[in-house]
Scaffold this motif. Sequence first.
Motif, mmCIF file in Angstrom:
data_model
loop_
_atom_site.group_PDB
_atom_site.id
_atom_site.type_symbol
_atom_site.label_atom_id
_atom_site.label_comp_id
_atom_site.label_asym_id
_atom_site.label_seq_id
_atom_site.Cartn_x
_atom_site.Cartn_y
_atom_site.Cartn_z
ATOM 1 N N THR A 105 0.971 -1.222 -0.004
ATOM 2 C CA THR A 105 -0.020 -0.021 -0.047
ATOM 3 C C THR A 105 0.815 1.413 -0.030
ATOM 4 O OG1 THR A 105 -1.660 1.267 1.215
ATOM 5 C CG2 THR A 105 -0.099 -0.071 2.410
ATOM 6 N N ASN A 106 0.410 2.074 -0.686
ATOM 7 C CA ASN A 106 1.155 3.644 -0.804
ATOM 8 C C ASN A 106 0.190 4.542 0.686
ATOM 9 O OD1 ASN A 106 2.873 3.550 -2.602
ATOM 10 N ND2 ASN A 106 1.612 4.486 -4.363
ATOM 11 N N THR A 107 -0.463 3.872 1.182
ATOM 12 C CA THR A 107 -1.038 4.774 2.064
ATOM 13 C C THR A 107 -0.119 5.430 3.108
ATOM 14 O OG1 THR A 107 -3.107 5.018 3.835
ATOM 15 C CG2 THR A 107 -1.730 3.043 4.074
ATOM 16 N N THR A 108 -0.283 6.774 3.586
ATOM 17 C CA THR A 108 0.342 7.623 4.422
ATOM 18 C C THR A 108 -0.317 8.311 5.187
ATOM 19 O OG1 THR A 108 0.609 9.717 2.898
ATOM 20 C CG2 THR A 108 2.468 7.940 2.501
ATOM 21 N N LYS A 109 -1.733 7.858 5.236
ATOM 22 C CA LYS A 109 -2.678 8.534 6.117
ATOM 23 C C LYS A 109 -2.836 8.076 7.569
ATOM 24 C CE LYS A 109 -6.386 7.672 3.672
ATOM 25 N NZ LYS A 109 -5.825 7.056 2.614
ATOM 26 N N GLU A 110 -1.898 6.826 7.701
ATOM 27 C CA GLU A 110 -2.038 6.026 9.054
ATOM 28 C C GLU A 110 -0.757 5.140 9.105
ATOM 29 O OE1 GLU A 110 -5.808 4.168 9.361
ATOM 30 O OE2 GLU A 110 -5.600 3.241 7.470
ATOM 31 N N CYS A 111 -0.436 5.066 10.315
ATOM 32 C CA CYS A 111 0.848 3.903 10.575
ATOM 33 C C CYS A 111 0.580 2.508 10.406
ATOM 34 C CB CYS A 111 1.524 4.056 11.818
ATOM 35 S SG CYS A 111 0.530 3.577 13.365
ATOM 36 N N LYS A 112 1.440 1.794 10.277
ATOM 37 C CA LYS A 112 1.216 0.279 10.066
ATOM 38 C C LYS A 112 -0.046 -0.328 11.047
ATOM 39 C CE LYS A 112 4.109 -2.620 8.267
ATOM 40 N NZ LYS A 112 5.305 -3.637 8.094
ATOM 41 N N ARG A 113 0.146 -0.088 12.189
ATOM 42 C CA ARG A 113 -0.354 -0.565 13.491
ATOM 43 C C ARG A 113 -1.879 -0.071 13.281
ATOM 44 N NH1 ARG A 113 1.583 2.305 17.575
ATOM 45 N NH2 ARG A 113 -0.146 3.882 17.304
ATOM 46 N N ASP A 114 -2.094 1.261 12.907
ATOM 47 C CA ASP A 114 -3.591 1.536 12.800
ATOM 48 C C ASP A 114 -4.106 1.014 11.702
ATOM 49 O OD1 ASP A 114 -3.131 3.238 14.995
ATOM 50 O OD2 ASP A 114 -2.816 5.093 14.083
#
Length: 260
Positions: free
Chosen positions: A47-56
């Motif tokens: 994933t390219n998501t940068t909205k939340e950390c891996k834990r969240d």
Amino acid sequence: MAARRALKAVLVDLSGTLHIEDSAVPGAQEALKRQLRSAPVTIRFVTNTTKECKRDLLERLTKLGFDIAENEIFTSLTAARNLLEQRQVRPLLLVDDKALPDFTGIATDDPNAVVVGLAPERFHYEMMNRAFRLILDGAPLIAIHKARYFKKKDGLALGPGPFVAGLEYATDTKATVVGKPERTFFLEALRGTDCAPEEAVMIGDDCRDDVGGAQNAGMRGILVRTGKYRPADEDKINPAPYLTCENFPEAVEHILEHLL
């Protein structure tokens, strides 16, 4: 096309492919748990998501009913952290507060690098100008990814790409991109799987970053018509996607019937 080796790994995008914000794509949980998990393949969620950390992110997916382990997730935040450690730089982090835990331990005082993710609260004139001045003074510009837009429940929304492009234009420099569609991102995601790119397939809703990137790395790419997909997206890349499906469950069905 030359004969392909047997499929060993399936890479799956998350936002837009398995879920959109806090809603799962219909049938996606079952397709993963009952069908894909039963196949003799390694699964990685990229994933390219940068909205939340891996834990969240893992917590969100678990609440939605997805059977996913943390070590199966490879994010562009991880790739960015790896690069910062390699270069030993102190970043100005233009990322969402929820993504900051993935940078714990990275020094950010007196920054000498600029890192841009999806950070709507930070994309204002004062912060962008600070980044602009740092880059002019020689700080490298690192883009976690350059997605043009992404899908929210209420419609499409600007991604970090336009803001990275603005900094590139103003400073006459080019960003180092660490997430999809970079070839290195896909190869890093396969690390430890004992799988060559030719033995992997990528499923995603972004024709350029998911499918185009994977195919440029030597994999097959399956485009799904969910998330940010728009009609005729499959015509935007060359070569065209290996396959276009309605959704993730249909993509899984094809893999089980034709690629194993």
